[in-house]
Write a protein that holds these residues in place. Structure first.
Motif, PDB file in Angstrom:
ATOM      1  N   HIS A 108      -3.890   7.308   3.424  1.00  0.00           N
ATOM      2  CA  HIS A 108      -3.343   8.113   4.518  1.00  0.00           C
ATOM      3  C   HIS A 108      -1.887   7.791   4.819  1.00  0.00           C
ATOM      4  N   ALA A 109      -1.494   6.529   4.637  1.00  0.00           N
ATOM      5  CA  ALA A 109      -0.120   6.146   4.988  1.00  0.00           C
ATOM      6  C   ALA A 109       0.416   5.125   3.986  1.00  0.00           C
ATOM      7  N   PRO A 110       0.604   5.529   2.725  1.00  0.00           N
ATOM      8  CA  PRO A 110       1.136   4.583   1.734  1.00  0.00           C
ATOM      9  C   PRO A 110       2.573   4.180   2.080  1.00  0.00           C
ATOM     10  N   ARG A 111       2.879   2.900   1.896  1.00  0.00           N
ATOM     11  CA  ARG A 111       4.219   2.415   2.223  1.00  0.00           C
ATOM     12  C   ARG A 111       5.187   2.588   1.060  1.00  0.00           C
ATOM     13  N   GLU A 112       4.699   2.450  -0.170  1.00  0.00           N
ATOM     14  CA  GLU A 112       5.571   2.443  -1.336  1.00  0.00           C
ATOM     15  C   GLU A 112       5.710   3.839  -1.940  1.00  0.00           C
ATOM     16  N   LEU A 155     -11.071  12.828  -1.678  1.00  0.00           N
ATOM     17  CA  LEU A 155     -10.090  11.831  -1.263  1.00  0.00           C
ATOM     18  C   LEU A 155     -10.196  11.541   0.229  1.00  0.00           C
ATOM     19  N   GLN A 156     -10.539  12.563   0.999  1.00  0.00           N
ATOM     20  CA  GLN A 156     -10.618  12.406   2.447  1.00  0.00           C
ATOM     21  C   GLN A 156     -12.077  12.223   2.885  1.00  0.00           C
ATOM     22  N   GLN A 157     -12.313  11.264   3.737  1.00  0.00           N
ATOM     23  CA  GLN A 157     -13.607  11.032   4.367  1.00  0.00           C
ATOM     24  C   GLN A 157     -14.766  11.052   3.353  1.00  0.00           C
ATOM     25  N   PRO A 158     -14.794  10.088   2.438  1.00  0.00           N
ATOM     26  CA  PRO A 158     -15.883  10.053   1.454  1.00  0.00           C
ATOM     27  C   PRO A 158     -17.228   9.795   2.115  1.00  0.00           C
ATOM     28  N   PRO A 159     -18.307  10.377   1.602  1.00  0.00           N
ATOM     29  CA  PRO A 159     -19.640  10.140   2.167  1.00  0.00           C
ATOM     30  C   PRO A 159     -20.152   8.757   1.780  1.00  0.00           C
ATOM     31  N   ARG A 160     -21.214   8.334   2.438  1.00  0.00           N
ATOM     32  CA  ARG A 160     -21.829   7.045   2.085  1.00  0.00           C
ATOM     33  C   ARG A 160     -22.430   7.115   0.690  1.00  0.00           C
ATOM     34  N   ARG A 161     -23.008   8.249   0.334  1.00  0.00           N
ATOM     35  CA  ARG A 161     -23.553   8.468  -1.008  1.00  0.00           C
ATOM     36  C   ARG A 161     -23.091   9.826  -1.496  1.00  0.00           C
ATOM     37  N   SER A 181      -9.587   1.430 -11.856  1.00  0.00           N
ATOM     38  CA  SER A 181      -9.719   2.860 -12.151  1.00  0.00           C
ATOM     39  C   SER A 181      -8.375   3.555 -11.988  1.00  0.00           C
ATOM     40  N   HIS A 182      -8.217   4.685 -12.716  1.00  0.00           N
ATOM     41  CA  HIS A 182      -7.044   5.538 -12.493  1.00  0.00           C
ATOM     42  C   HIS A 182      -7.398   6.728 -11.610  1.00  0.00           C
ATOM     43  N   ASP A 183      -8.676   6.859 -11.245  1.00  0.00           N
ATOM     44  CA  ASP A 183      -9.130   7.981 -10.428  1.00  0.00           C
ATOM     45  C   ASP A 183      -9.135   7.545  -8.961  1.00  0.00           C
ATOM     46  N   LEU A 184      -8.155   8.016  -8.211  1.00  0.00           N
ATOM     47  CA  LEU A 184      -8.007   7.563  -6.836  1.00  0.00           C
ATOM     48  C   LEU A 184      -9.141   8.044  -5.939  1.00  0.00           C
ATOM     49  N   ALA A 185      -9.733   9.190  -6.236  1.00  0.00           N
ATOM     50  CA  ALA A 185     -10.862   9.674  -5.442  1.00  0.00           C
ATOM     51  C   ALA A 185     -12.065   8.747  -5.607  1.00  0.00           C
ATOM     52  N   VAL A 186     -12.303   8.277  -6.825  1.00  0.00           N
ATOM     53  CA  VAL A 186     -13.404   7.341  -7.077  1.00  0.00           C
ATOM     54  C   VAL A 186     -13.133   6.003  -6.392  1.00  0.00           C
ATOM     55  N   VAL A 187     -11.882   5.537  -6.458  1.00  0.00           N
ATOM     56  CA  VAL A 187     -11.521   4.282  -5.793  1.00  0.00           C
ATOM     57  C   VAL A 187     -11.707   4.416  -4.283  1.00  0.00           C
ATOM     58  N   ARG A 188     -11.330   5.559  -3.732  1.00  0.00           N
ATOM     59  CA  ARG A 188     -11.503   5.780  -2.288  1.00  0.00           C
ATOM     60  C   ARG A 188     -12.975   5.692  -1.899  1.00  0.00           C
ATOM     61  N   PHE A 189     -13.861   6.212  -2.759  1.00  0.00           N
ATOM     62  CA  PHE A 189     -15.293   6.186  -2.477  1.00  0.00           C
ATOM     63  C   PHE A 189     -15.846   4.771  -2.559  1.00  0.00           C
ATOM     64  N   MET A 190     -15.368   3.974  -3.516  1.00  0.00           N
ATOM     65  CA  MET A 190     -15.969   2.673  -3.790  1.00  0.00           C
ATOM     66  C   MET A 190     -15.336   1.523  -3.036  1.00  0.00           C
ATOM     67  N   ALA A 191     -14.024   1.535  -2.831  1.00  0.00           N
ATOM     68  CA  ALA A 191     -13.305   0.322  -2.482  1.00  0.00           C
ATOM     69  C   ALA A 191     -13.163   0.125  -0.974  1.00  0.00           C
ATOM     70  N   ASP A 192     -13.201  -1.141  -0.568  1.00  0.00           N
ATOM     71  CA  ASP A 192     -12.853  -1.528   0.798  1.00  0.00           C
ATOM     72  C   ASP A 192     -11.354  -1.789   0.905  1.00  0.00           C
ATOM     73  N   GLU A 193     -10.791  -2.390  -0.146  1.00  0.00           N
ATOM     74  CA  GLU A 193      -9.374  -2.717  -0.184  1.00  0.00           C
ATOM     75  C   GLU A 193      -8.832  -2.315  -1.547  1.00  0.00           C
ATOM     76  N   VAL A 194      -7.539  -1.964  -1.603  1.00  0.00           N
ATOM     77  CA  VAL A 194      -6.945  -1.473  -2.847  1.00  0.00           C
ATOM     78  C   VAL A 194      -5.656  -2.228  -3.140  1.00  0.00           C
ATOM     79  N   LEU A 195      -5.509  -2.641  -4.413  1.00  0.00           N
ATOM     80  CA  LEU A 195      -4.243  -3.161  -4.920  1.00  0.00           C
ATOM     81  C   LEU A 195      -3.605  -2.079  -5.777  1.00  0.00           C
ATOM     82  N   VAL A 196      -2.320  -1.851  -5.587  1.00  0.00           N
ATOM     83  CA  VAL A 196      -1.574  -0.914  -6.426  1.00  0.00           C
ATOM     84  C   VAL A 196      -0.661  -1.735  -7.329  1.00  0.00           C
ATOM     85  N   MET A 197      -0.772  -1.525  -8.655  1.00  0.00           N
ATOM     86  CA  MET A 197       0.001  -2.304  -9.609  1.00  0.00           C
ATOM     87  C   MET A 197       1.020  -1.436 -10.338  1.00  0.00           C
ATOM     88  N   LYS A 198       2.164  -2.029 -10.604  1.00  0.00           N
ATOM     89  CA  LYS A 198       3.227  -1.363 -11.365  1.00  0.00           C
ATOM     90  C   LYS A 198       3.980  -2.432 -12.140  1.00  0.00           C
TER      91      LYS A 198
END
Length: 586
Positions: free
Chosen positions: A563-567, A270-276, A531-548
């Protein structure tokens, strides 16, 4: 020292594959070089079997209650409360299943009977094993649903499996498994397809029931974070052998085997994902085991120019890539019949808006039922939207009809979650890749199309022999690479990846994620990554939408969001991520 509840000694499993040229073909799934698998499951303890697909963990577990197919040959000893189950008669095994040994499987929809109500399915083992009357079994079924935390248990008894969510179906499966108060519960990947909050609930439920009922748990998974949270002991398996075993915290904090270390390094942090991401075979090769790195992790790439990050320095002007997809107030409703005349509107997606730039990845996360998959399908008009706009290079996809719609549709493609259901079993891989090119008139003739198909197979890490094979001849990870190759046949600019790696084990997942990164760099693809896997999303995504509940409740760059979710909802999602591994193991 007391005897363990279950003891497995020198277990070896072969499968007969028929005769070829007069010689019977057999493959060994558990055991190697004359040595079998041995381990204990003590009373009131949780033992986890961990490994890649094909490691033999499920075959090992299913040999305990005798649920292997008829072509299986099992040797060794499986001692349950001192009795060797391999010597037990079929009638004795039937009495043990459900009553003393119960199973919870990965996909509840394939385990629940679609034509029987939940109440009837729960009551059946109670009447069969405990001899309860129909009324007593029905009352006990309601108690079981209440015990596993299903809301309104009495009303759920008359429901059918398709009327329940994935998490509710899995709770029903657990209730059925616990109906006769077994001594041993075998849980085979019970949380793999669930989102993080439902996964958390199921793990806490299993831990609570284990303590309350004083039972033992054999837990099979490829998610190392889950293992660290639930297991007392762990066995790491590969190619039918136990590579390492011991207390879970010790194994993960100080792994002794190179394969265990390789598995731990493959999971995206979740923290500081590598490039690969590291790949198991490459890690083992680096450790001196002589393995060859997986081809999917070695895709040659010619990176496109990556735009500079914004800075306050006027000399470093930001040149953002162009917007390829712009979504404005997109909405999708389903209308459900209630009674004879009335219809109820269910708002699956409500007023979703975002932009996607070339070569970038937008992650979409949320619980099951949040609308993230419906949003992805509506973008491609696989669901017709209720209203809104989807602008692709300035043209509204939702207003296009006929040839215009067909011409643009090929430039937006999708890769689905289940690699086993995504490919036509009657088509060879060559037919699978050639068909979309013929439909969209890509390539001058079949010779040129075949050359393109072979090049795509090489690009996703498969050799040319795959062209003439059929889907059943490939593993899950290989099938997902084929599904990606099929999407690429139409030269798309946007790929919607709907839980595209959630069904894959951690090592194959790393290969596919690296492949997607390589293809994005090489071809400038834009991804909508669901995805439901936040670690995978952190590795892949530049921007994230959270849906509810169909709404976008938060939108931010990936690092800021984590690092600083508002919701509060986003914070709950992050809190539900399994964090059972020691810090030194992550």
């Amino acid at each position: 020292m007391s005897e363990p509840l279950l003891r497995i000694e020198d277990l070896q499993v072969h499968f007969r594959l028929g005769r070829e040229a007069g010689v019977e073909r057999r493959v060994q799934a558990v055991g190697r070089n004359g040595r079998g698998v041995s381990f204990d499951v003590p009373e009131h303890r949780t033992v986890a079997l961990v490994g890649e697909s094909g490691s033999g963990k499920t075959v090992t577990a299913m040999s305990i209650p005798g649920l292997l197919p008829d072509n299986a040959e099992v040797r060794g000893r499986i001692l349950f409360q001192g009795r060797d189950l391999l010597q037990a008669r079929p009638a004795e095994l039937r009495r043990l299943r459900g009553a003393q040994i119960a199973c919870v499987f990965q996909d509840p929809m394939s385990s629940l009977n679609p034509v029987l109500s939940i109440g009837r399915q729960l009551a059946e083992p109670l009447r069969l094993h405990l001899g309860l009357s129909a009324r007593a079994a029905w009352a006990r079924a309601e108690q079981l649903l209440e015990e596993v935390g299903l809301p309104e248990p009495r009303r759920r008894l008359d429901r059918y499996a398709h009327e329940l969510s994935g998490g509710q179906q899995q709770r029903v499966m657990i209730a059925m498994a616990l109906a006769c108060e077994p001594k041993l519960l075998i849980a085979d990947e019970p949380t793999t397809a669930l989102d993080v909050t439902i996964q958390r609930q199921i793990l806490e439920l299993l831990a609570e029931l284990k303590q309350r009922r004083r039972m033992s748990l054999l837990f099979i998974t490829h998610d190392l974070g889950v293992v660290g949270e639930i297991a007392d002991e762990v066995l790491v398996m590969r190619h039918g052998q136990v590579r390492e075993q011991g207390p879970a915290r010790q194994v993960f904090a100080h792994p002794q085997d190179a394969y265990t270390r390789a598995l731990l390094s493959c999971r995206p942090p979740l923290q500081q994902p590598p490039r690969r991401l590291p790949v198991v075979d490459a890690e083992l090769d680096a450790d001196g085991e002589g393995a060859i790195a997986a081809p999917a992790a070695r895709v040659a790439s010619a990176p496109i120019a990556t735009p500079a990050l914004a800075t306050e320095d006027a000399e470093r002007t930001v040149v953002e890539p162009p917007v390829v997809l712009q979504v404005r107030a997109l909405a999708k409703s389903f209308f459900l019949r209630e009674g004879l005349w009335r219809r109820r509107e269910f708002k699956a997606v409500q007023e979703a808006s975002f932009e996607l730039r070339r070569g970038r990845t937008l992650g979409i996360v949320g619980e099951s039922g949040s609308g993230k998959t419906t949003l992805g399908l509506t973008l491609l008009r696989l669901h017709e939207p209720t209203h809104g706009e989807v602008l692709f290079e300035g043209r509204n996809l939702l207003a296009l009809q006929g040839p215009d719609r067909q011409a643009l549709r090929r430039r937006l493609q999708i890769v689905f979650q289940n690699p086993y259901a995504a490919l036509n079993p009657r088509f060879s891989i060559g037919q699978t890749l050639l068909e979309p090119m013929r439909i969209h008139a890509i390539g001058a003739d079949d010779v040129e199309r075949e050359a393109r198909a072979l090049a795509l197979l090489r690009r996703v890490g498969l050799d040319e022999t795959a062209f003439s094979k059929y889907p059943h001849e490939f593993s899950g990870g290989q099938r997902q690479r084929i599904a990606i190759a099929r999407a690429l046949t139409l030269q798309p600019q946007v790929l919607v990846l709907d839980e595209a790696v959630s069904a894959l084990d951690v090592s194959v997942q790393a290969q596919v994620l690296n492949l997607l990164k390589d293809l994005q760099d090489e071809l400038g693809l834009a991804y909508v990554f669901i995805s439901h896997d936040l670690a995978v999303v952190r590795f892949m995504a530049d921007e994230v939408l959270v849906m509810k509940d169909g709404r976008v409740v938060e939108r931010a760059c990936a690092s800021e969001l984590l690092h600083a979710p508002r919701e509060e909802y986003t914070r709950r999602l992050l809190a539900a991520v399994p964090r059972g591994l020691p810090a030194s193991a992550t």
